[in-house]
Write an enzyme that holds these catalytic residues in place. Structure first.
Site, PDB file in Angstrom:
ATOM      1  N   ASP A 165       0.863  -1.166   0.000  1.00 62.48           N
ATOM      2  CA  ASP A 165       0.000   0.000   0.000  1.00 62.48           C
ATOM      3  C   ASP A 165       0.911   1.230   0.000  1.00 62.48           C
ATOM      4  O   ASP A 165       2.112   1.124   0.299  1.00 62.48           O
ATOM      5  CB  ASP A 165      -0.889  -0.055   1.253  1.00 62.48           C
ATOM      6  CG  ASP A 165      -1.716   1.205   1.410  1.00 62.48           C
ATOM      7  OD1 ASP A 165      -2.186   1.732   0.385  1.00 62.48           O
ATOM      8  OD2 ASP A 165      -1.889   1.662   2.556  1.00 62.48           O
ATOM      9  N   ASP A 168      -0.048   4.899   1.199  1.00 61.78           N
ATOM     10  CA  ASP A 168      -0.163   5.797   2.350  1.00 61.78           C
ATOM     11  C   ASP A 168       0.150   5.079   3.655  1.00 61.78           C
ATOM     12  O   ASP A 168      -0.436   4.051   3.961  1.00 61.78           O
ATOM     13  CB  ASP A 168      -1.577   6.379   2.439  1.00 61.78           C
ATOM     14  CG  ASP A 168      -1.874   7.316   1.275  1.00 61.78           C
ATOM     15  OD1 ASP A 168      -0.931   7.970   0.822  1.00 61.78           O
ATOM     16  OD2 ASP A 168      -3.039   7.376   0.833  1.00 61.78           O
TER      17      ASP A 168
END
Length: 883
Positions: free
Chosen positions: A10, A12
């Site tokens: 991922d 963020d």
């Protein structure tokens, strides 16, 4: 071979990069521009895979490989309604501050931000703290779920200030289709792995090893443990660097310490010493070392090397221990995730749970075992495309139960105790499955719903509930095996008994009053396991029937006049013959409600191929990307063969079939050449569209099935001619039959799921005649002229490969013709294997009025040969019944 591992991150709150050990990919909900803002403009080349918008825009090695569109999927009207609602909701939302850009429209999703994406970083941080206490985003998501339930959307909270909105299945697991076949392990690292978080689905996926992280620093720590710790490093060190030393360390030490100057055999056996090799080279190659010729310094070096190897082997044992512990930990984590997921979606069938799923009192139900998982998923996909949300799928074994639960599909365990494999039409297992099905109907009627029962090989193309509501007095509505419409294609119930063929129980509606009838049905089929459930239904329904000739709805009364019944319009609830063979919907210009894959001849592969030809099958990504591309052609059938292909005399005898076999044999010869070329070029063959002069059935007929209405000749399904089950789909022993050959359906290149990069990578292969126009000699690679390359006819396999070598990288080779496109195999053994394989590719035509009445297709019909039954054909092949 070292294990292939992908680390997928991922963006963020997560990302850090262990570049040296494993392949690295990133997947984020943001669009590519924002990912570049976070990770740099070189993101496409800095990472092996970049999946923006959850993989709806996919890049590999810096090149775009796929793109999906939300606008096309939802349509402008639905999209506008959703956006208007969200903007009104945010306008009325009372939060400390608001900025701008509350909805960001991305290619495959909407990103909704209550505060607005134009806020500063300080404002982002403040909103994140506020949202954790006030629950702004979770509450907003709950409102949207209820308001737009029929849209089948997923809401995924991610980042600090927003949530993503996309169709179900378009979460981060979407990106896995691009990588799952290329890696042994896919590790995913994300911070929002809780239910509702935008990492939850991919974290829970059976295809990933999930890691929950709290920050980039935590990601770095976990990556170090997973990929850079000593056990994995020493596995690499032991496998790659020092495994070339075949002699065990202790044996080598003993050899060095021998007081005798005589050479001793190493563990590799009694191999001869190369006199020209140095002691070090002799050691590396596993040969004897003559210790009497070594200096003291050389002996010490060898001894040190032996100790190093012993030390390495200790690390290897440690690695194995740690690796086993890690695998067990991963397996335990997976089992735990699986158990949690199943508990969430494996419903206990109570009145309350069923009514939560039902809508307006209607519930759609199907069932499947593990073998039919792909059918069940395709069935669900069609339901969602029609915005039908009131459905459940019965799981007949634990494997499919887990598969459905992982995908958040409402399911329930049937605990059938049946096979996880193919039921096999007409088998005892098939009959037992039918009994389970009927018991299921009774169960749901007792829970006070109107149940729409659908076999898993039924694809829904429209929501039928509005149609059902037009007939509120009907207790039972059933589909039919009748082949001609009695209502001229209108959207009405068929006239009965004019539509008097067998009722087909693959599509039925039952209302509460039918419960006693269903219970009697269950009693009959459970009392004798030789009774077929469909026959029992027909017998009970027709027993003491009352015909109502003047009824405006075309009802009749069945079960001794106790039930109001009706026959669903066959053009709209279509059998396999009505839809795939007659193509009645095309003739009438209508859109059916459903199509049922009946009247077909190649088992499960035949059903799939028909759905694929019609563009109705849910494909996986890898189906569109075989390793070596495709080979395609269009059949060049002479008009005279089509004109003469129908019935010759209208009788059920051999002479009536001659025109049909002349037409089909012409196409089979083309197919044989195409299969040879695909074998030589190692390509996936796209089957042509076939034409037949006669229909196919299980009983004698004179050209068309009794009661059917369509013109001959006709474009026939591939299973009318080819054995897709035991020929094309079977895995053959390559030592005896040559390389296995993959295939695709005739409509494949027009599929909406085929990536543009494949469609655009195409070259036309023009088959030419030597001495006529430009037709190069096969002694050198051919020359590509624009989008075409010339191939001299009747060449040998090695000549063909040489000529077409300049286009070996092209995804699609489209041949101008298959007539004389292939001469023969260069090696006789290759021809022998191919010859044996072709014996099994053809199916049978049925039937003339004789015993036996079927006639086998023969792909070698045009040359003298001995067929698979030992019959010698030294003269012209002729249609012959049997064996």
């Amino acid at each position: 071979m070292a294990k292939r591992i992908l680390a997928l991150f991922d963006v963020d709150g997560t990302l850090t990069v262990p570049r040296k050990v494993v392949k690295v990919g990133i997947v984020g909900g943001s669009d590519l521009v924002k990912i570049q803002e976070q990770l740099g403009d070189n993101v496409l080349t800095a990472y092996d895979y970049v999946f923006s918008e959850n993989g709806l825009v996919a890049h590999k090695g810096g090149e775009q490989i796929a793109v999906q569109s939300l606008k096309v999927h939802l349509g402008e009207d639905k999209l506008k309604r959703f956006i208007n609602f969200v903007l009104h909701f945010i306008a009325d939302l009372d939060i400390p501050i608001k900025r701008g850009t509350f909805i960001e429209f991305r290619n495959g999703m909407l990103n909704v931000s209550p505060i607005g994406r134009n806020c500063s970083q300080e404002e982002r941080d403040a909103f994140e703290v506020f949202d954790k206490e006030a629950g702004v985003r979770p509450k907003m998501v709950e409102v949207l779920r209820k308001e737009f339930a029929e849209y089948n959307l997923t809401y995924s909270i991610g980042g600090q200030i927003s949530f993503d909105v996309f169709p179900q299945g378009w979460d981060k697991t979407y990106c896995l289709r691009f990588v799952e076949g290329d890696f042994d392990e896919i590790h995913f690292f994300g911070d929002k792995t809780f239910p509702g978080g935008n990492d939850y689905e991919i974290f829970m996926s059976e295809k990933t090893v999930g890691h929950t992280v709290t920050s980039p620093a935590d990601t770095e720590k976990q990556c170090t443990e997973a990929f850079l710790s000593q056990p994995l490093y020493w596995k690499f060190y032991a496998e790659v660097i020092h495994r070339y030393e075949p002699d065990p360390a202790l044996a080598l030490i003993r050899e060095i310490e021998q007081e005798s100057g005589q050479p001793l055999a190493a563990a590799g056996g009694n191999r001869k010493v190369d006199p020209g090799a140095s002691p070090q080279q002799q050691l590396i190659t596993g040969k004897h070392v003559d210790l009497s010729k070594l200096t003291l310094e050389q002996l010490e070096r060898l001894k040190e090397k032996a100790r190093e190897k012993q030390w390495e082997d200790e690390w290897w044992k440690l690695y194995q221990k740690k690796e086993n512990e890690r695998r067990e930990k991963v397996a335990a984590s997976y089992r735990s995730k699986e158990k949690t997921t199943i508990s969430m979606y494996n419903m206990t069938l109570t009145r309350e749970s069923v009514h939560r799923v039902a809508k307006d009192g209607y519930l759609f139900v199907t069932w499947a075992n593990h073998h039919y998982t792909d059918f069940a998923l395709t069935w669900v996909q069609h339901m969602k495309l029609q915005n039908i949300t009131n459905f459940m799928v019965g799981a007949m074994d634990d494997k499919i139960l887990a598969s459905l639960a992982r995908r958040s599909i409402p399911t329930f365990s049937m605990q059938s105790g049946l096979t996880t494999g193919d039921f096999g039409w007409g088998s005892p297992t098939f009959a037992k499955m039918g009994r389970k099905k009927i018991s299921l109907i009774a169960m749901f009627l007792k829970l006070d719903v109107q149940v729409v029962i659908s076999d898993v090989d039924v694809m829904w193309l429209r929501d039928p509930v509005p149609f059902f509501k037009r007939f509120p007095d009907a207790d039972v509505l059933t589909s039919t095996d009748h082949l001609a419409s009695t209502v001229e294609g209108r959207e009405e119930l068929e006239r009965y008994p004019e539509a008097g063929s067998a009722f087909n129980i693959g599509i039925m509606l039952f209302r509460k009053k039918a419960l006693p009838f269903v219970e009697e049905w269950v009693r009959v089929i459970e009392s004798d396991d030789k009774i077929w459930d469909q026959n029992a239904f027909n017998d009970l329904a027709r027993k003491g029937q009352h015909i109502l000739p003047d009824d405006p709805n075309h009802y009749f009364k069945g079960d001794n006049g106790k039930l109001v019944m009706g026959v669903l319009p066959l053009a709209y609830f279509a059998s396999g013959h009505v839809y795939f063979t007659q193509r009645m919907h095309e003739t009438l210009g209508i859109q059916p409600y459903a199509v049922h894959a009946t009247f077909q001849f190649s088992g499960t592969p035949g059903k799939k191929n028909r759905f694929r030809e019609a563009g109705l099958w849910l494909e996986q990504y890898e189906y569109y990307r075989p390793k070596n591309g495709f080979l395609a052609y269009e059949s060049s059938i002479p008009r005279a063969l089509l004109d003469g292909a129908g019935p010759r005399n209208g009788k059920m005898d051999i002479n009536n079939t001659i025109g049909h076999f002349e037409l089909v044999n012409y196409q089979l010869k083309e197919l044989r050449n195409a299969m040879a070329l695909a074998t030589v070029l190692n390509r996936t063959l796209v089957l042509p569209a076939f034409w037949c002069g006669l229909d196919r059935y299980w009983a004698p007929h004179a050209g068309t099935l009794p009661g059917s209405e369509f013109k001959l000749p006709f474009p026939c399904p591939a299973d009318h001619v080819l054995d897709l089950e035991n020929g094309f789909s079977r895995h053959w022993d390559e030592n005896e039959f040559g390389p296995n050959l993959d295939h695709r359906e005739a409509s494949f290149l027009n599929s909406t799921g085929l990536p543009h990069v494949i469609k655009e990578s195409a070259v036309n292969v023009v088959v030419c005649t030597k001495g006529k126009g430009y037709c190069p000699e096969p002694d050198a690679p051919g020359t590509v002229d624009g989008n075409k390359i010339f191939l001299q006819e009747n060449l040998l396999s090695e000549q063909i490969k040489l000529t077409l070598s300049p286009v070996s990288h092209v995804q699609v080779l489209k041949f101008s013709t298959m007539q004389n496109a292939f001469g023969n195999f260069t090696q006789e053994q290759d021809y022998t294997k191919f010859f044996k394989r072709m014996h099994h590719m053809g199916s049978v035509w049925c039937c003339i009025d004789a015993h036996p009445g079927h006639i086998h297709y023969d792909l070698w019909w045009d040359i003298p040969h001995t067929d698979k039954f030992g019959r010698k054909w030294d003269t012209q092949w002729q249609p012959t019944a049997g064996p």
